[in-house]
Design an enzyme around this catalytic site. Structure first.
Site, PDB file in Angstrom:
ATOM      1  N   CYS A 113      -3.910  80.555  51.207  1.00 48.93           N
ATOM      2  CA  CYS A 113      -5.358  80.474  51.997  1.00 48.93           C
ATOM      3  C   CYS A 113      -6.496  80.976  50.959  1.00 48.93           C
ATOM      4  CB  CYS A 113      -5.207  81.177  53.234  1.00 48.93           C
ATOM      5  SG  CYS A 113      -3.613  80.737  54.357  1.00 48.93           S
ATOM      6  N   HIS A 241     -11.836  82.346  55.658  1.00 50.09           N
ATOM      7  CA  HIS A 241     -10.696  81.393  55.462  1.00 50.09           C
ATOM      8  C   HIS A 241     -10.645  81.263  57.144  1.00 50.09           C
ATOM      9  CE1 HIS A 241      -6.873  79.663  55.952  1.00 50.09           C
ATOM     10  NE2 HIS A 241      -6.142  80.682  56.258  1.00 50.09           N
ATOM     11  N   ASN A 271      -5.973  75.488  60.981  1.00 49.32           N
ATOM     12  CA  ASN A 271      -5.842  75.942  59.582  1.00 49.32           C
ATOM     13  C   ASN A 271      -5.539  75.200  58.425  1.00 49.32           C
ATOM     14  OD1 ASN A 271      -4.807  77.879  57.426  1.00 49.32           O
ATOM     15  ND2 ASN A 271      -3.927  79.116  58.893  1.00 49.32           N
TER      16      ASN A 271
END
Length: 315
Positions: A113, A241, A271
């Site tokens: 990430c 993020h 995500n």
């Protein structure tokens, strides 16, 4: 050494989407449960015929077009991804081939990430050192390919997509458009986020990640601002993020960026791991929510319990 800047951005998401109602048909969940806990309403999903390098190439092509450049103008391709299936040719090489580039250096960077902010810093270092003139930095992940669709705590999170930035040398005598990176990790807790096994499957210790992110990361993000010479209250935007809103909003509040636009692309994209920051940033710029030259905090975190952040100037 001369500094670097982001010249242009581009993003790409597959057309197909998965709604919360779709997920409620396959696991024990509801739209309200998902929105309350992670803030996500929908996410994009790539089909079997859409590999990670195709997503990445679409985003890179848009960034090049927005910069008014041709593929031959690029001498470095960096792709941040953790979901590429094959080891060689790497994703960057496949992107270069798809776009018809001539002879760029090609590297994949796997920091999950936090991959894009690590890759952006690497491109900045290469330009500053004179080993690259102009780079394309891409964050691309196909998280739905590594999702356990029987686990209601993780399958509600993931989406697919890519975002890209063209990085080039700043004009002589001007301030750099990419500030110093602050990066690190917590190796002892690295298995809190995992993509492991054969076939690989995404899993995480959700509460561990939540506590670490909301308590340990805000002071680090403030140090990123300090290194970049910008006060939190002077930020035009904060692009974290896009993990979930329950993490994004507390971190943004604790940073003290009271006047900034807070990226919340997770609501419509889920995500997307390494793609999440460039996706969200590109959309903010495209919609005109950030003016050219304004300071933006980019801050990636997640897998390995790694983090990396820098202040950039919007193209």
């Amino acid at each position: 050494m001369i500094g670097s800047r982001i010249a242009a951005l581009g993003h790409y998401q597959p057309a197909a989407t998965i709604t919360n109602e779709d997920l409620a048909a396959i696991v024990d969940t509801t739209d309200e449960w998902i929105r309350t806990r992670v803030g996500i309403r929908t996410r994009h999903t790539a089909g079997d015929e859409e590999p990670v390098d195709e997503l990445a190439a679409h985003a890179a092509a848009k960034a090049l077009a927005n910069a008014g450049l041709a593929p031959r103008d690029i001498d470095l391709v960096l792709v941040a991804t953790s979901t590429a299936i094959d080891r060689s040719p790497n994703t960057a090489a496949r992107v270069a081939r798809r776009l018809g580039m001539e002879s760029p250096a090609v590297m994949d960077i796997n920091v999950v990430c936090a991959g894009f902010t690590h890759a952006l810093a690497t491109a900045d270092h290469a330009v500053r050192a004179g080993s690259a003139r102009r780079a394309v930095v891409i964050g691309a992940d196909k998280m739905t390919a590594v999702t356990d669709w029987t686990d209601r705590t993780t399958c509600v999170l993931t989406g697919d997509g890519a975002g890209a930035a063209v990085v080039e040398a700043a004009e002589p005598g001007t301030e750099p458009g990419i500030g110093p990176v602050l990066w690190g990790s917590v190796p002892a807790m690295g298995d809190a986020v995992r993509i492991e096994g054969t076939p690989p499957v995404f899993a995480q210790e959700g509460q561990t990640v939540y506590r670490w992110a909301t308590t340990q990361l805000p002071p680090i993000a403030r140090k990123v601002c300090e290194r970049g010479g910008v006060l939190p209250e002077d930020l035009a935007a904060v692009v974290l993020h896009q993990a979930n809103l329950r993490i994004i909003e507390p971190i943004a509040q604790k940073i003290g960026a009271v006047n900034a636009v807070i990226a919340r692309d997770v609501v419509e994209s889920g995500n997307t791991s390494a793609a999440s920051i460039p996706l969200a940033l590109a959309k903010l710029v495209e919609r005109g929510e950030i003016g050219s030259g304004e300071p933006v905090l980019l801050f990636g975190f997640g897998g390995n319990l790694s983090y990396a952040g820098q202040i950039v100037r919007s193209p």
